[in-house]
Scaffold this active site. Structure first.
Site, PDB file in Angstrom:
ATOM      1  N   THR A  26       0.844  -1.193   0.000  1.00 17.61           N
ATOM      2  CA  THR A  26       0.000   0.000   0.000  1.00 17.61           C
ATOM      3  C   THR A  26       0.881   1.244   0.000  1.00 17.61           C
ATOM      4  O   THR A  26       1.765   1.384   0.835  1.00 17.61           O
ATOM      5  CB  THR A  26      -0.920  -0.028   1.244  1.00 17.61           C
ATOM      6  OG1 THR A  26      -1.883  -1.060   1.054  1.00 17.61           O
ATOM      7  CG2 THR A  26      -1.646   1.288   1.443  1.00 17.61           C
ATOM      8  N   ASN A 178      -4.369 -10.461   6.571  1.00 17.99           N
ATOM      9  CA  ASN A 178      -4.157  -9.193   7.294  1.00 17.99           C
ATOM     10  C   ASN A 178      -5.398  -8.543   7.905  1.00 17.99           C
ATOM     11  O   ASN A 178      -5.454  -7.326   8.068  1.00 17.99           O
ATOM     12  CB  ASN A 178      -3.445  -8.185   6.374  1.00 17.99           C
ATOM     13  CG  ASN A 178      -2.020  -8.616   6.091  1.00 17.99           C
ATOM     14  OD1 ASN A 178      -1.460  -9.419   6.837  1.00 17.99           O
ATOM     15  ND2 ASN A 178      -1.417  -8.110   5.033  1.00 17.99           N
ATOM     16  N   TYR A 180      -8.477  -8.217   6.828  1.00 19.88           N
ATOM     17  CA  TYR A 180      -9.489  -7.569   5.990  1.00 19.88           C
ATOM     18  C   TYR A 180     -10.686  -8.516   5.806  1.00 19.88           C
ATOM     19  O   TYR A 180     -10.774  -9.531   6.487  1.00 19.88           O
ATOM     20  CB  TYR A 180      -8.846  -7.071   4.690  1.00 19.88           C
ATOM     21  CG  TYR A 180      -7.760  -6.051   5.014  1.00 19.88           C
ATOM     22  CD1 TYR A 180      -8.103  -4.835   5.620  1.00 19.88           C
ATOM     23  CD2 TYR A 180      -6.409  -6.321   4.813  1.00 19.88           C
ATOM     24  CE1 TYR A 180      -7.132  -3.916   5.993  1.00 19.88           C
ATOM     25  CE2 TYR A 180      -5.427  -5.397   5.180  1.00 19.88           C
ATOM     26  CZ  TYR A 180      -5.798  -4.197   5.769  1.00 19.88           C
ATOM     27  OH  TYR A 180      -4.836  -3.292   6.152  1.00 19.88           O
ATOM     28  N   ASN A 235      -4.272  -5.870  12.711  1.00 23.26           N
ATOM     29  CA  ASN A 235      -5.682  -5.465  12.622  1.00 23.26           C
ATOM     30  C   ASN A 235      -6.551  -6.207  13.629  1.00 23.26           C
ATOM     31  O   ASN A 235      -7.711  -6.511  13.367  1.00 23.26           O
ATOM     32  CB  ASN A 235      -6.229  -5.618  11.190  1.00 23.26           C
ATOM     33  CG  ASN A 235      -5.840  -4.439  10.303  1.00 23.26           C
ATOM     34  OD1 ASN A 235      -5.678  -3.328  10.792  1.00 23.26           O
ATOM     35  ND2 ASN A 235      -5.669  -4.680   9.016  1.00 23.26           N
TER      36      ASN A 235
HETATM   37  C1  PHB Z   1      -2.168  -1.017   4.966  1.00 29.65           C
HETATM   38  O1  PHB Z   1      -2.571  -0.144   4.188  1.00 29.65           O
HETATM   39  O2  PHB Z   1      -1.720  -0.744   6.078  1.00 29.65           O
HETATM   40  C2  PHB Z   1      -2.242  -2.404   4.546  1.00 29.65           C
HETATM   41  C3  PHB Z   1      -2.933  -2.747   3.416  1.00 29.65           C
HETATM   42  C4  PHB Z   1      -2.996  -4.068   3.014  1.00 29.65           C
HETATM   43  C5  PHB Z   1      -2.369  -5.031   3.778  1.00 29.65           C
HETATM   44  C6  PHB Z   1      -1.664  -4.698   4.910  1.00 29.65           C
HETATM   45  C7  PHB Z   1      -1.608  -3.373   5.306  1.00 29.65           C
HETATM   46  O3  PHB Z   1      -2.466  -6.300   3.436  1.00 29.65           O
END
Ligand code: PHB
Length: 383
Positions: A26, A178, A180, A235
């Site tokens: 990102t 992560n 999400y 997260n």
């Molecule tokens: C972030 O933007 O912090 C982020 C995005 C995607 C990921 C991990 C971190 O898989």
């Protein structure tokens, strides 16, 4: 002896020249409307020597966004923007997959015209979210998706997959890692549903199965990968039985015949099969379950990446920070050259600085200066 890190690999229909992939990163530098622009095309083109480029996480729908200026793959303008990126990468001889993303609860109503973020269950993550104005504010309690809404979200992944095809990508990676949305369905800490998407492990896997079915419908399984992060607490994630959860997630990827599983691993030991019992069990289990290629990621250097391939654990190794700072990373690793030090202050948001101005080795030889050159020889390539 030459490292197998530089041996060719067939990945589905793709012929990869070596095993040094670029991890999804990102960077928060999309233009207005979360549309990729020229600067983003330059960044990816500079790194086209990767065995495989995996794009930064890209939201499949507006509701899938939770950070400033992350690109999307839901509008026509975004498809046109990504086409600039894929053309640039292909002109330079590279290959690029798009990472399909929905953040779920890792968001805020400020991104959604005042509507709450959506998630499997109304469980508030610990921590803070960065607003479009770059302020940190506490996470909100998300709204649990209604049962009949879940297939609509699956269709958003399908739409993103279709748009990725229109934009000229070589394939897609499903972001199941992560903390999400997909990971929120998978792990017990974030899924307390009592309908067909929660409760039993089989039910927690249903959303992943449906998304994978939709995406492979569009692409065929040989151009689809899946990213997982079995032991990561990032997260605010946890799971009661990570060995079983991720065995079955990998088994799902195997049932569909996906091209690869991409693992976010603990930082040590490398590879995770080498040491501590819990990590070894989980990661060994995935390797045994999944017959396709395995992409290892997290804190590798040339020696540990070589070892992971020689042991038969990994087929490809994805590098993040090192690739960000070294557009010519495969060459630097192959020739044992020093590498540029990544500048953490410019990882997220901002402009070309810390994005497209990291020099190649050749540029350094030709007199281009780089402010962290001094430290070059002391740093090993870190994933
Ligand atoms: C972030 O933007 O912090 C982020 C995005 C995607 C990921 C991990 C971190 O898989």
């Amino acid at each position: 002896m030459a490292s197998p890190l530089f041996d060719a690999l067939d990945l589905g229909p793709l012929s990869l020249p070596h095993r040094v992939a670029m991890a999804p990163l990102t960077r928060n530098r999309a233009a207005e409307g979360n549309v990729p622009a020229e600067m983003n095309a330059t960044y990816y083109r500079q790194r086209a020597d990767a065995a495989l480029l995996i794009s930064e996480a890209t939201q499949v729908a507006p509701k899938g966004q939770g950070y400033p200026r992350t690109p999307g793959i839901h509008s026509d303008a975004q498809v046109d923007g990504w086409k600039k990126v894929t053309d640039a990468v292909h002109d330079a001889g590279g290959r690029i997959f798009l990472q399909l993303w929905h953040v779920g609860r890792i968001s805020h109503s400020v991104y959604h015209d005042g509507e709450k973020p959506v998630a499997p269950s109304a469980i508030t993550p610990e921590g803070q979210v960065l607003t479009p104005d770059l302020e940190m504010v506490p996470f909100e309690t998300p709204r649990a998706l209604e049962t009949e809404e879940v297939p609509e979200v699956v269709e958003q992944y399908r739409h993103g997959a279709e748009n990725a095809r229109r934009a000229g990508f070589d394939g897609v990676e499903i972001h199941g890692a992560n903390g999400y949305l997909i990971d929120q369905f998978l792990r017990s800490g974030t899924n307390q549903r009592t309908d067909r998407y929660g409760g039993s492990l089989d039910n927690r896997l249903r959303f992943l199965r449906e998304v994978t079915a939709a995406v492979t419908d569009v692409w065929g399984p040989e151009r689809v990968g899946l990213r997982l992060s079995p032991l990561s607490p990032f997260n605010d994630m946890e799971d009661d039985t990570p060995g079983a959860t991720f065995h079955w997630a990998a088994s799902t990827a195997d049932d569909f015949g996906l091209a690869y599983v991409h693992l976010v691993e603990p930082s040590a030991p490398k590879p995770p099969v080498a040491g501590d019992g819990k990590a070894a069990d989980v990661f060994d289990g995935i390797r045994e379950t999944f017959d396709g290629a395995l992409v290892a990621n997290g804190n590798y250097d040339t020696a540990t990446a070589t070892d992971a391939i020689e042991r038969g654990y990994a087929d490809l190794v994805a590098f993040g920070r090192a690739f960000l700072a070294n557009p010519d990373l495969p060459r630097r690793l192959k020739e044992g050259l020093p590498i540029n030090v990544p500048d953490e202050d410019t990882f997220y948001n901002g402009d070309e600085h810390g994005y497209t101005d990291y020099p190649t080795w050749e540029e350094l030889q030709n007199g281009v200066s780089f402010d962290t050159l001094d430290a070059l020889s002391e740093l090993k390539a870190r994933g």
